[in-house]
Design a protein around this motif. Structure first.
Motif, PDB file in Angstrom:
ATOM      1  N   TRP A 257       0.820  -0.848   0.023  1.00 30.32           N
ATOM      2  CA  TRP A 257       0.194  -0.137   0.014  1.00 30.32           C
ATOM      3  C   TRP A 257       1.239   1.270   0.130  1.00 30.32           C
ATOM      4  CZ3 TRP A 257      -5.500   1.017  -0.128  1.00 30.32           C
ATOM      5  CH2 TRP A 257      -6.000   1.973   0.142  1.00 30.32           C
ATOM      6  N   LEU A 258       1.421   1.455   0.687  1.00 28.91           N
ATOM      7  CA  LEU A 258       3.116   2.320   0.533  1.00 28.91           C
ATOM      8  C   LEU A 258       3.425   2.764  -0.773  1.00 28.91           C
ATOM      9  CD1 LEU A 258       4.548   2.062   4.577  1.00 28.91           C
ATOM     10  CD2 LEU A 258       2.712   3.498   4.076  1.00 28.91           C
ATOM     11  N   ALA A 259       3.420   1.663  -1.151  1.00 28.08           N
ATOM     12  CA  ALA A 259       4.787   1.735  -2.585  1.00 28.08           C
ATOM     13  C   ALA A 259       3.540   1.918  -3.425  1.00 28.08           C
ATOM     14  CB  ALA A 259       4.910   0.243  -2.755  1.00 28.08           C
ATOM     15  N   GLY A 260       2.875   1.270  -3.634  1.00 30.53           N
ATOM     16  CA  GLY A 260       1.248   2.416  -4.837  1.00 30.53           C
ATOM     17  C   GLY A 260       0.516   1.613  -5.240  1.00 30.53           C
ATOM     18  N   ALA A 261       0.476  -0.115  -4.690  1.00 27.41           N
ATOM     19  CA  ALA A 261      -0.560  -0.640  -4.901  1.00 27.41           C
ATOM     20  C   ALA A 261      -1.989  -0.864  -4.044  1.00 27.41           C
ATOM     21  CB  ALA A 261       0.307  -1.543  -4.846  1.00 27.41           C
ATOM     22  N   ARG A 262      -2.858  -0.445  -4.527  1.00 32.76           N
ATOM     23  CA  ARG A 262      -4.135  -0.498  -3.988  1.00 32.76           C
ATOM     24  C   ARG A 262      -4.759  -1.803  -4.022  1.00 32.76           C
ATOM     25  NH1 ARG A 262      -1.848   2.314  -1.917  1.00 32.76           N
ATOM     26  NH2 ARG A 262      -2.190   4.802  -1.505  1.00 32.76           N
ATOM     27  N   ASP A 263      -5.017  -2.720  -4.819  1.00 32.49           N
ATOM     28  CA  ASP A 263      -5.484  -3.919  -4.808  1.00 32.49           C
ATOM     29  C   ASP A 263      -4.862  -4.974  -4.329  1.00 32.49           C
ATOM     30  OD1 ASP A 263      -7.489  -5.869  -5.764  1.00 32.49           O
ATOM     31  OD2 ASP A 263      -7.074  -5.375  -7.148  1.00 32.49           O
ATOM     32  N   ILE A 264      -5.532  -5.213  -3.096  1.00 29.80           N
ATOM     33  CA  ILE A 264      -4.197  -5.881  -2.239  1.00 29.80           C
ATOM     34  C   ILE A 264      -5.048  -6.227  -1.285  1.00 29.80           C
ATOM     35  CG2 ILE A 264      -2.303  -5.940  -0.349  1.00 29.80           C
ATOM     36  CD1 ILE A 264      -2.443  -2.465  -1.026  1.00 29.80           C
ATOM     37  N   ALA A 265      -5.323  -8.029  -1.573  1.00 29.17           N
ATOM     38  CA  ALA A 265      -6.113  -8.523  -0.271  1.00 29.17           C
ATOM     39  C   ALA A 265      -4.584  -9.894   0.927  1.00 29.17           C
ATOM     40  CB  ALA A 265      -6.873  -9.876  -1.181  1.00 29.17           C
ATOM     41  N   VAL A 266      -5.233 -10.263   1.504  1.00 30.12           N
ATOM     42  CA  VAL A 266      -4.504 -11.327   2.652  1.00 30.12           C
ATOM     43  C   VAL A 266      -5.293 -12.305   2.602  1.00 30.12           C
ATOM     44  CG1 VAL A 266      -3.707 -11.235   4.783  1.00 30.12           C
ATOM     45  CG2 VAL A 266      -3.786  -9.538   3.458  1.00 30.12           C
ATOM     46  N   TYR A 267      -4.291 -13.774   2.468  1.00 29.54           N
ATOM     47  CA  TYR A 267      -5.007 -15.533   2.572  1.00 29.54           C
ATOM     48  C   TYR A 267      -4.757 -15.189   4.259  1.00 29.54           C
ATOM     49  CZ  TYR A 267      -4.908 -19.774   2.795  1.00 29.54           C
ATOM     50  OH  TYR A 267      -5.518 -21.276   2.395  1.00 29.54           O
ATOM     51  N   ASP A 268      -5.216 -15.106   4.634  1.00 27.85           N
ATOM     52  CA  ASP A 268      -5.702 -15.057   6.447  1.00 27.85           C
ATOM     53  C   ASP A 268      -5.329 -16.379   6.773  1.00 27.85           C
ATOM     54  OD1 ASP A 268      -6.376 -14.022   8.817  1.00 27.85           O
ATOM     55  OD2 ASP A 268      -7.900 -15.125   8.800  1.00 27.85           O
ATOM     56  N   GLY A 269      -5.954 -17.888   5.698  1.00 26.86           N
ATOM     57  CA  GLY A 269      -5.593 -18.947   6.577  1.00 26.86           C
ATOM     58  C   GLY A 269      -3.488 -19.672   6.155  1.00 26.86           C
TER      59      GLY A 269
END
Length: 284
Positions: A257-269
């Motif tokens: 996000w800090l680097a400029g990405a805006r489509d980011i998800a986290v795989y919680d498992g």
């Protein structure tokens, strides 16, 4: 497109200037590996930023889930926030005292996931606060419950099926935050995982590579972009971050996000779940 607070990172000076601001709340989200022998809550009680409350990612989690600190239902998250005195109108600042911003990044991501964009991370965490001469307070904090509403923002979250689809069609880049040794199955997994190795097609960006500043502060945006580029990550493409149990994956999400990405998800498992599902492909 997900959004976040204008000040994703804040400095110790900013926190000092806003300690008495009525719309700011501070969280100590310190978490450590179980084998460390440390007690984050006891450390918080011994000394914390004035007014900070303790945010336990293992407690603010889905009850009975096999994986620790699994994302809770929205009502559970909202109830925990209310009890901590966090309102939907508050600007929340999170810090921790391990690796600059490890569990603080997880807390940042959780608030994004549940629709609260006004959340920042203290860059460099507790060590930066102490180095800047910040007050260390041991006064117990008794929060007054506030109104907090949580709604799940699905773009921030990925499940195993979405990860496997991304690995197959290549439309989303899967980034693994674990160490190179764990990624390459030359180091043991710390969570009794039945399989070591990596997901085929994933790329490795060890989370610490993003925090090279003093006291574990995040690298400058250009340096972050260079780190991702070296791993073959195109920040303009959709991303999914993974790790061992979903904590340092959030460092990847925050760094991207800090680097400029805006489509980011986290795989919680993360690897905890993936390695236990023998139907999922593994290399290593």
């Amino acid at each position: 497109m997900p959004r976040a607070a204008e000040r994703t990172l804040v400095s110790p000076a900013w926190v000092q200037d806003h300690l008495d601001a009525p719309d700011v709340r501070i969280l100590d989200a310190t978490w450590v590996m179980p084998a460390s022998g440390r007690d984050p809550r006891a450390e918080y009680e011994a000394a914390h930023i004035p007014g900070a409350v303790f945010f336990d990612i293992d407690a603010v989690a889905r009850a009975g889930a096999p994986k620790p600190h699994t994302v809770p239902p929205p009502d559970v998250f909202a109830s925990a926030c209310r009890a901590l005195g966090l309102g939907s109108h508050h600007h929340i600042v999170v810090y921790d005292r391990h690796a600059g911003a490890m569990a603080a990044a997880r807390a940042w991501w959780l608030f994004q996931l549940f629709g609260h964009a006004e959340v920042s991370v203290l860059d460099g965490g507790w060590d930066a606060w102490v180095a800047a001469g910040g007050v260390q307070d041991a006064t117990p904090v008794v929060p007054r419950p506030r109104a907090f509403t949580a709604r799940l923002c699905h773009p921030w979250l990925a499940d195993a099926d979405q990860v496997e689809k991304a690995l197959g069609d290549g439309r989303r880049t899967v980034i693994d935050a674990r160490s190179a040794g764990r990624f390459n199955s030359t180091e043991p997994e710390p969570w009794d995982s039945p399989r070591g190795g990596r997901m085929p097609g994933s790329v490795n960006v060890p989370f610490g590579d993003l925090m090279t500043g003093p006291h574990g502060a995040f690298s400058a945006p250009e340096a972050l972009r260079e780190t991702f580029a070296r791993a073959g990550v195109d920040l303009a493409r959709p991303l999914i971050a993974s790790c061992g149990t979903g904590v340092t994956a959030c460092v990847i999400a925050l760094g991207a996000w800090l680097a400029g990405a805006r489509d980011i998800a986290v795989y919680d498992g993360s690897w905890f779940e993936w390695s236990r599902d023998l139907s999922r492909p593994v290399i290593g």
